[in-house]
Design a protein around this motif. Structure first.
Motif, PDB file in Angstrom:
ATOM      1  N   PHE A   1      22.282  49.334 -17.149  1.00  0.00           N
ATOM      2  CA  PHE A   1      21.940  49.315 -18.581  1.00  0.00           C
ATOM      3  C   PHE A   1      22.796  48.261 -19.286  1.00  0.00           C
ATOM      4  N   PRO A   2      22.437  46.987 -19.156  1.00  0.00           N
ATOM      5  CA  PRO A   2      23.271  45.906 -19.702  1.00  0.00           C
ATOM      6  C   PRO A   2      23.522  46.004 -21.203  1.00  0.00           C
ATOM      7  N   ASP A   3      22.637  46.649 -21.955  1.00  0.00           N
ATOM      8  CA  ASP A   3      22.819  46.768 -23.402  1.00  0.00           C
ATOM      9  C   ASP A   3      23.667  47.976 -23.798  1.00  0.00           C
ATOM     10  N   TRP A   4      24.041  48.809 -22.831  1.00  0.00           N
ATOM     11  CA  TRP A   4      24.816  50.018 -23.122  1.00  0.00           C
ATOM     12  C   TRP A   4      26.246  49.656 -23.503  1.00  0.00           C
ATOM     13  N   ARG A   5      26.687  50.240 -24.595  1.00  0.00           N
ATOM     14  CA  ARG A   5      28.070  50.110 -25.042  1.00  0.00           C
ATOM     15  C   ARG A   5      28.645  51.526 -25.087  1.00  0.00           C
ATOM     16  N   PRO A   6      29.651  51.810 -24.255  1.00  0.00           N
ATOM     17  CA  PRO A   6      30.188  53.171 -24.185  1.00  0.00           C
ATOM     18  C   PRO A   6      30.691  53.690 -25.523  1.00  0.00           C
ATOM     19  N   HIS A   7      30.386  54.935 -25.786  1.00  0.00           N
ATOM     20  CA  HIS A   7      30.912  55.668 -26.934  1.00  0.00           C
ATOM     21  C   HIS A   7      31.955  56.643 -26.425  1.00  0.00           C
ATOM     22  N   PRO A   8      32.821  57.129 -27.287  1.00  0.00           N
ATOM     23  CA  PRO A   8      33.885  58.040 -26.835  1.00  0.00           C
ATOM     24  C   PRO A   8      33.373  59.301 -26.128  1.00  0.00           C
ATOM     25  N   ASP A   9      32.192  59.782 -26.483  1.00  0.00           N
ATOM     26  CA  ASP A   9      31.665  61.010 -25.884  1.00  0.00           C
ATOM     27  C   ASP A   9      30.753  60.754 -24.687  1.00  0.00           C
ATOM     28  N   ASP A  10      30.626  59.505 -24.245  1.00  0.00           N
ATOM     29  CA  ASP A  10      29.761  59.176 -23.111  1.00  0.00           C
ATOM     30  C   ASP A  10      30.435  59.507 -21.785  1.00  0.00           C
ATOM     31  N   TRP A  11      29.614  59.914 -20.845  1.00  0.00           N
ATOM     32  CA  TRP A  11      30.062  60.058 -19.463  1.00  0.00           C
ATOM     33  C   TRP A  11      28.914  59.644 -18.565  1.00  0.00           C
ATOM     34  N   THR A  12      29.243  59.203 -17.370  1.00  0.00           N
ATOM     35  CA  THR A  12      28.242  58.627 -16.477  1.00  0.00           C
ATOM     36  C   THR A  12      28.067  59.473 -15.223  1.00  0.00           C
ATOM     37  N   SER A  13      26.882  59.338 -14.649  1.00  0.00           N
ATOM     38  CA  SER A  13      26.540  60.048 -13.418  1.00  0.00           C
ATOM     39  C   SER A  13      25.959  59.040 -12.436  1.00  0.00           C
ATOM     40  N   LEU A  14      26.365  59.165 -11.185  1.00  0.00           N
ATOM     41  CA  LEU A  14      25.880  58.283 -10.130  1.00  0.00           C
ATOM     42  C   LEU A  14      25.585  59.151  -8.917  1.00  0.00           C
ATOM     43  N   HIS A  15      24.339  59.096  -8.441  1.00  0.00           N
ATOM     44  CA  HIS A  15      23.927  59.921  -7.309  1.00  0.00           C
ATOM     45  C   HIS A  15      23.088  59.074  -6.365  1.00  0.00           C
ATOM     46  N   THR A  16      23.383  59.189  -5.082  1.00  0.00           N
ATOM     47  CA  THR A  16      22.593  58.513  -4.060  1.00  0.00           C
ATOM     48  C   THR A  16      22.061  59.558  -3.096  1.00  0.00           C
ATOM     49  N   GLY A  17      20.806  59.421  -2.723  1.00  0.00           N
ATOM     50  CA  GLY A  17      20.199  60.376  -1.809  1.00  0.00           C
ATOM     51  C   GLY A  17      19.044  59.743  -1.066  1.00  0.00           C
TER      52      GLY A  17
ATOM     53  N   VAL B   1      23.546  57.966 -18.107  1.00  0.00           N
ATOM     54  CA  VAL B   1      24.603  58.040 -19.114  1.00  0.00           C
ATOM     55  C   VAL B   1      24.266  59.203 -20.035  1.00  0.00           C
ATOM     56  N   TYR B   2      25.256  60.024 -20.263  1.00  0.00           N
ATOM     57  CA  TYR B   2      25.112  61.177 -21.154  1.00  0.00           C
ATOM     58  C   TYR B   2      26.036  61.008 -22.338  1.00  0.00           C
ATOM     59  N   ARG B   3      25.554  61.425 -23.471  1.00  0.00           N
ATOM     60  CA  ARG B   3      26.372  61.480 -24.682  1.00  0.00           C
ATOM     61  C   ARG B   3      26.471  62.957 -25.015  1.00  0.00           C
ATOM     62  N   ASP B   4      27.662  63.485 -24.850  1.00  0.00           N
ATOM     63  CA  ASP B   4      27.867  64.934 -24.866  1.00  0.00           C
ATOM     64  C   ASP B   4      26.982  65.516 -23.758  1.00  0.00           C
ATOM     65  N   ARG B   5      25.963  66.258 -24.105  1.00  0.00           N
ATOM     66  CA  ARG B   5      25.075  66.848 -23.087  1.00  0.00           C
ATOM     67  C   ARG B   5      23.675  66.250 -23.087  1.00  0.00           C
ATOM     68  N   THR B   6      23.479  65.188 -23.847  1.00  0.00           N
ATOM     69  CA  THR B   6      22.169  64.558 -23.948  1.00  0.00           C
ATOM     70  C   THR B   6      22.125  63.296 -23.092  1.00  0.00           C
ATOM     71  N   ARG B   7      21.129  63.205 -22.224  1.00  0.00           N
ATOM     72  CA  ARG B   7      20.981  61.995 -21.413  1.00  0.00           C
ATOM     73  C   ARG B   7      20.396  60.898 -22.288  1.00  0.00           C
TER      74      ARG B   7
END
Length: 82
Positions: free
Chosen positions: A23-39, A51-57
């Motif tokens: 997501f090249p346009d994504w700028r992290p916010h203080p409440d953001d967290w990331t998820s990475l999964h390979t399967g 990328v989630y902001r609080d509990r919202t993807r």
């Protein structure tokens, strides 16, 4: 040792690198967290980045097929030069 709910710094950095590439346009916010999964889906590898902001993807991508290897090459190249 790290806190049970916090990943080690290198894991967090890898996830954030993947998110910045996906997501090249994504700028992290203080409440953001990331998820990475390979399967595997019926034997075919894939990677999901979110990328989630609080509990919202707020961002989601599923990378597979011919796009998967170049995506991981970019992550590993960026991650090893940090």
């Amino acid at each position: 040792m790290h806190h049970q709910n916090r990943p080690p710094q290198h894991t967090k950095t890898l996830r954030e690198t993947a998110a910045q590439i996906a997501f090249p346009d994504w700028r992290p916010h203080p409440d953001d967290w990331t998820s990475l999964h390979t399967g595997f889906d019926h034997g075919d590898p894939y990677t999901e980045v979110a990328v989630y902001r609080d509990r919202t993807r707020v961002h989601y991508a599923r990378i597979s097929g011919a796009d998967l290897e170049p995506f991981w090459e970019r992550i590993l190249t960026a991650h090893t030069t940090l």
